[in-house]
Design a protein around this motif. Structure first.
Motif, PDB file in Angstrom:
ATOM      1  N   TRP A 211     -11.896  -4.078   4.317  1.00 20.55           N
ATOM      2  CA  TRP A 211     -12.225  -2.656   4.448  1.00 20.55           C
ATOM      3  C   TRP A 211     -13.513  -2.431   5.242  1.00 20.55           C
ATOM      4  O   TRP A 211     -13.778  -1.324   5.683  1.00 20.55           O
ATOM      5  N   SER A 212     -14.303  -3.480   5.427  1.00 20.61           N
ATOM      6  CA  SER A 212     -15.516  -3.337   6.229  1.00 20.61           C
ATOM      7  C   SER A 212     -15.210  -3.483   7.721  1.00 20.61           C
ATOM      8  O   SER A 212     -16.110  -3.445   8.550  1.00 20.61           O
ATOM      9  N   GLY A 213     -13.929  -3.662   8.034  1.00 23.91           N
ATOM     10  CA  GLY A 213     -13.517  -3.712   9.428  1.00 23.91           C
ATOM     11  C   GLY A 213     -13.096  -5.079   9.930  1.00 23.91           C
ATOM     12  O   GLY A 213     -12.720  -5.231  11.087  1.00 23.91           O
ATOM     13  N   LYS A 214     -13.156  -6.071   9.083  1.00 26.58           N
ATOM     14  CA  LYS A 214     -12.763  -7.418   9.497  1.00 26.58           C
ATOM     15  C   LYS A 214     -11.243  -7.580   9.375  1.00 26.58           C
ATOM     16  O   LYS A 214     -10.641  -7.133   8.419  1.00 26.58           O
ATOM     17  N   GLY A 215     -10.657  -8.238  10.361  1.00 30.28           N
ATOM     18  CA  GLY A 215      -9.230  -8.521  10.312  1.00 30.28           C
ATOM     19  C   GLY A 215      -8.943  -9.598   9.281  1.00 30.28           C
ATOM     20  O   GLY A 215      -9.834 -10.358   8.879  1.00 30.28           O
ATOM     21  N   LEU A 216      -7.690  -9.692   8.872  1.00 35.80           N
ATOM     22  CA  LEU A 216      -7.334 -10.680   7.847  1.00 35.80           C
ATOM     23  C   LEU A 216      -7.565 -12.107   8.326  1.00 35.80           C
ATOM     24  O   LEU A 216      -7.921 -12.977   7.527  1.00 35.80           O
ATOM     25  N   ASP A 217      -7.397 -12.353   9.630  1.00 31.36           N
ATOM     26  CA  ASP A 217      -7.675 -13.698  10.145  1.00 31.36           C
ATOM     27  C   ASP A 217      -9.160 -14.025  10.011  1.00 31.36           C
ATOM     28  O   ASP A 217      -9.535 -15.139   9.650  1.00 31.36           O
ATOM     29  N   GLU A 218     -10.008 -13.025  10.252  1.00 32.24           N
ATOM     30  CA  GLU A 218     -11.454 -13.216  10.112  1.00 32.24           C
ATOM     31  C   GLU A 218     -11.835 -13.410   8.638  1.00 32.24           C
ATOM     32  O   GLU A 218     -12.660 -14.269   8.300  1.00 32.24           O
TER      33      GLU A 218
ATOM     34  N   VAL B 123      -3.760  -0.071  -7.536  1.00 33.24           N
ATOM     35  CA  VAL B 123      -2.941   1.143  -7.696  1.00 33.24           C
ATOM     36  C   VAL B 123      -2.500   1.284  -9.153  1.00 33.24           C
ATOM     37  O   VAL B 123      -2.590   2.367  -9.740  1.00 33.24           O
ATOM     38  N   ILE B 124      -2.052   0.186  -9.748  1.00 30.96           N
ATOM     39  CA  ILE B 124      -1.624   0.219 -11.153  1.00 30.96           C
ATOM     40  C   ILE B 124      -2.787   0.607 -12.059  1.00 30.96           C
ATOM     41  O   ILE B 124      -2.638   1.452 -12.952  1.00 30.96           O
ATOM     42  N   LEU B 125      -3.950   0.006 -11.855  1.00 30.21           N
ATOM     43  CA  LEU B 125      -5.121   0.332 -12.680  1.00 30.21           C
ATOM     44  C   LEU B 125      -5.480   1.816 -12.577  1.00 30.21           C
ATOM     45  O   LEU B 125      -5.767   2.459 -13.584  1.00 30.21           O
ATOM     46  N   VAL B 126      -5.435   2.343 -11.377  1.00 29.19           N
ATOM     47  CA  VAL B 126      -5.769   3.760 -11.178  1.00 29.19           C
ATOM     48  C   VAL B 126      -4.719   4.643 -11.848  1.00 29.19           C
ATOM     49  O   VAL B 126      -5.056   5.573 -12.581  1.00 29.19           O
ATOM     50  N   GLU B 127      -3.442   4.352 -11.607  1.00 31.72           N
ATOM     51  CA  GLU B 127      -2.371   5.193 -12.148  1.00 31.72           C
ATOM     52  C   GLU B 127      -2.291   5.143 -13.669  1.00 31.72           C
ATOM     53  O   GLU B 127      -1.868   6.106 -14.294  1.00 31.72           O
ATOM     54  N   GLN B 128      -2.698   4.033 -14.278  1.00 37.11           N
ATOM     55  CA  GLN B 128      -2.645   3.911 -15.730  1.00 37.11           C
ATOM     56  C   GLN B 128      -3.850   4.547 -16.413  1.00 37.11           C
ATOM     57  O   GLN B 128      -3.875   4.674 -17.629  1.00 37.11           O
ATOM     58  N   SER B 129      -4.822   4.956 -15.642  1.00 34.21           N
ATOM     59  CA  SER B 129      -6.029   5.544 -16.203  1.00 34.21           C
ATOM     60  C   SER B 129      -5.741   6.948 -16.728  1.00 34.21           C
ATOM     61  O   SER B 129      -5.022   7.725 -16.093  1.00 34.21           O
ATOM     62  N   PRO B 130      -6.295   7.291 -17.893  1.00 27.59           N
ATOM     63  CA  PRO B 130      -6.090   8.644 -18.437  1.00 27.59           C
ATOM     64  C   PRO B 130      -6.594   9.734 -17.481  1.00 27.59           C
ATOM     65  O   PRO B 130      -6.059  10.836 -17.481  1.00 27.59           O
ATOM     66  N   GLU B 131      -7.574   9.432 -16.662  1.00 36.56           N
ATOM     67  CA  GLU B 131      -8.133  10.434 -15.747  1.00 36.56           C
ATOM     68  C   GLU B 131      -7.204  10.719 -14.568  1.00 36.56           C
ATOM     69  O   GLU B 131      -7.348  11.741 -13.894  1.00 36.56           O
ATOM     70  N   PHE B 132      -6.257   9.839 -14.315  1.00 39.71           N
ATOM     71  CA  PHE B 132      -5.417   9.950 -13.125  1.00 39.71           C
ATOM     72  C   PHE B 132      -4.693  11.300 -13.054  1.00 39.71           C
ATOM     73  O   PHE B 132      -4.725  11.973 -12.029  1.00 39.71           O
ATOM     74  N   GLU B 133      -4.058  11.698 -14.128  1.00 41.90           N
ATOM     75  CA  GLU B 133      -3.297  12.958 -14.137  1.00 41.90           C
ATOM     76  C   GLU B 133      -4.219  14.163 -13.920  1.00 41.90           C
ATOM     77  O   GLU B 133      -3.859  15.105 -13.223  1.00 41.90           O
ATOM     78  N   ASN B 134      -5.406  14.138 -14.499  1.00 42.90           N
ATOM     79  CA  ASN B 134      -6.327  15.260 -14.372  1.00 42.90           C
ATOM     80  C   ASN B 134      -6.834  15.444 -12.955  1.00 42.90           C
ATOM     81  O   ASN B 134      -7.284  16.531 -12.587  1.00 42.90           O
TER      82      ASN B 134
ATOM     83  N   ARG C 152      -3.330 -12.643   3.318  1.00 44.34           N
ATOM     84  CA  ARG C 152      -2.409 -11.521   3.498  1.00 44.34           C
ATOM     85  C   ARG C 152      -1.645 -11.216   2.205  1.00 44.34           C
ATOM     86  O   ARG C 152      -1.527 -10.061   1.780  1.00 44.34           O
ATOM     87  N   LYS C 153      -1.139 -12.262   1.556  1.00 46.09           N
ATOM     88  CA  LYS C 153      -0.396 -12.091   0.302  1.00 46.09           C
ATOM     89  C   LYS C 153      -1.314 -11.579  -0.808  1.00 46.09           C
ATOM     90  O   LYS C 153      -0.964 -10.670  -1.560  1.00 46.09           O
ATOM     91  N   LYS C 154      -2.496 -12.165  -0.895  1.00 47.92           N
ATOM     92  CA  LYS C 154      -3.444 -11.789  -1.949  1.00 47.92           C
ATOM     93  C   LYS C 154      -3.896 -10.341  -1.776  1.00 47.92           C
ATOM     94  O   LYS C 154      -4.017  -9.600  -2.757  1.00 47.92           O
ATOM     95  N   LYS C 155      -4.143  -9.915  -0.537  1.00 52.12           N
ATOM     96  CA  LYS C 155      -4.557  -8.531  -0.296  1.00 52.12           C
ATOM     97  C   LYS C 155      -3.498  -7.572  -0.825  1.00 52.12           C
ATOM     98  O   LYS C 155      -3.808  -6.593  -1.486  1.00 52.12           O
ATOM     99  N   SER C 156      -2.242  -7.867  -0.528  1.00 48.70           N
ATOM    100  CA  SER C 156      -1.141  -7.028  -0.989  1.00 48.70           C
ATOM    101  C   SER C 156      -1.096  -6.973  -2.517  1.00 48.70           C
ATOM    102  O   SER C 156      -0.950  -5.897  -3.112  1.00 48.70           O
ATOM    103  N   GLU C 157      -1.252  -8.123  -3.162  1.00 48.68           N
ATOM    104  CA  GLU C 157      -1.260  -8.179  -4.628  1.00 48.68           C
ATOM    105  C   GLU C 157      -2.441  -7.388  -5.200  1.00 48.68           C
ATOM    106  O   GLU C 157      -2.306  -6.686  -6.202  1.00 48.68           O
ATOM    107  N   CYS C 158      -3.593  -7.510  -4.561  1.00 54.76           N
ATOM    108  CA  CYS C 158      -4.798  -6.837  -5.051  1.00 54.76           C
ATOM    109  C   CYS C 158      -4.681  -5.324  -4.950  1.00 54.76           C
ATOM    110  O   CYS C 158      -5.065  -4.600  -5.869  1.00 54.76           O
TER     111      CYS C 158
END
Length: 78
Positions: free
Chosen positions: A32-39, A63-74, A52-58
């Motif tokens: 997210w700081s601008g570096k490519g996955l190869d870098e 997304v799951i952590l955010v969506e499961q949060s009680p604050e998400f709906e609000n 590449r695989k780990k980024k997708s899993e992370c």
């Protein structure tokens, strides 16, 4: 208020990001700081395929952590 909702979303995202493991945080922060996955792979001395695989899993985990949060709906994310 839109600004308040966006601030709440940002805080929720940041809070859930801290719950990720060390490898996830490193990969995502570098990418997210601008570096490519190869870098990112070179910096962390990992294979490109792993990063590449780990980024997708992370991101999926975040997304799951955010969506499961009680604050998400609000926060009317969707």
């Amino acid at each position: 208020n839109d600004a308040l909702r966006q601030h709440g979303q940002k805080l929720l995202f940041e809070q859930k990001f801290t719950e990720l493991g060390k490898a996830c945080k490193e990969i995502l922060q570098l990418n997210w700081s601008g570096k490519g996955l190869d870098e990112v792979a070179g910096i962390l001395n990992l294979s490109y395929a792993y990063v590449r695989k780990k980024k997708s899993e992370c991101i999926g985990r975040l997304v799951i952590l955010v969506e499961q949060s009680p604050e998400f709906e609000n926060l009317k994310w969707r």
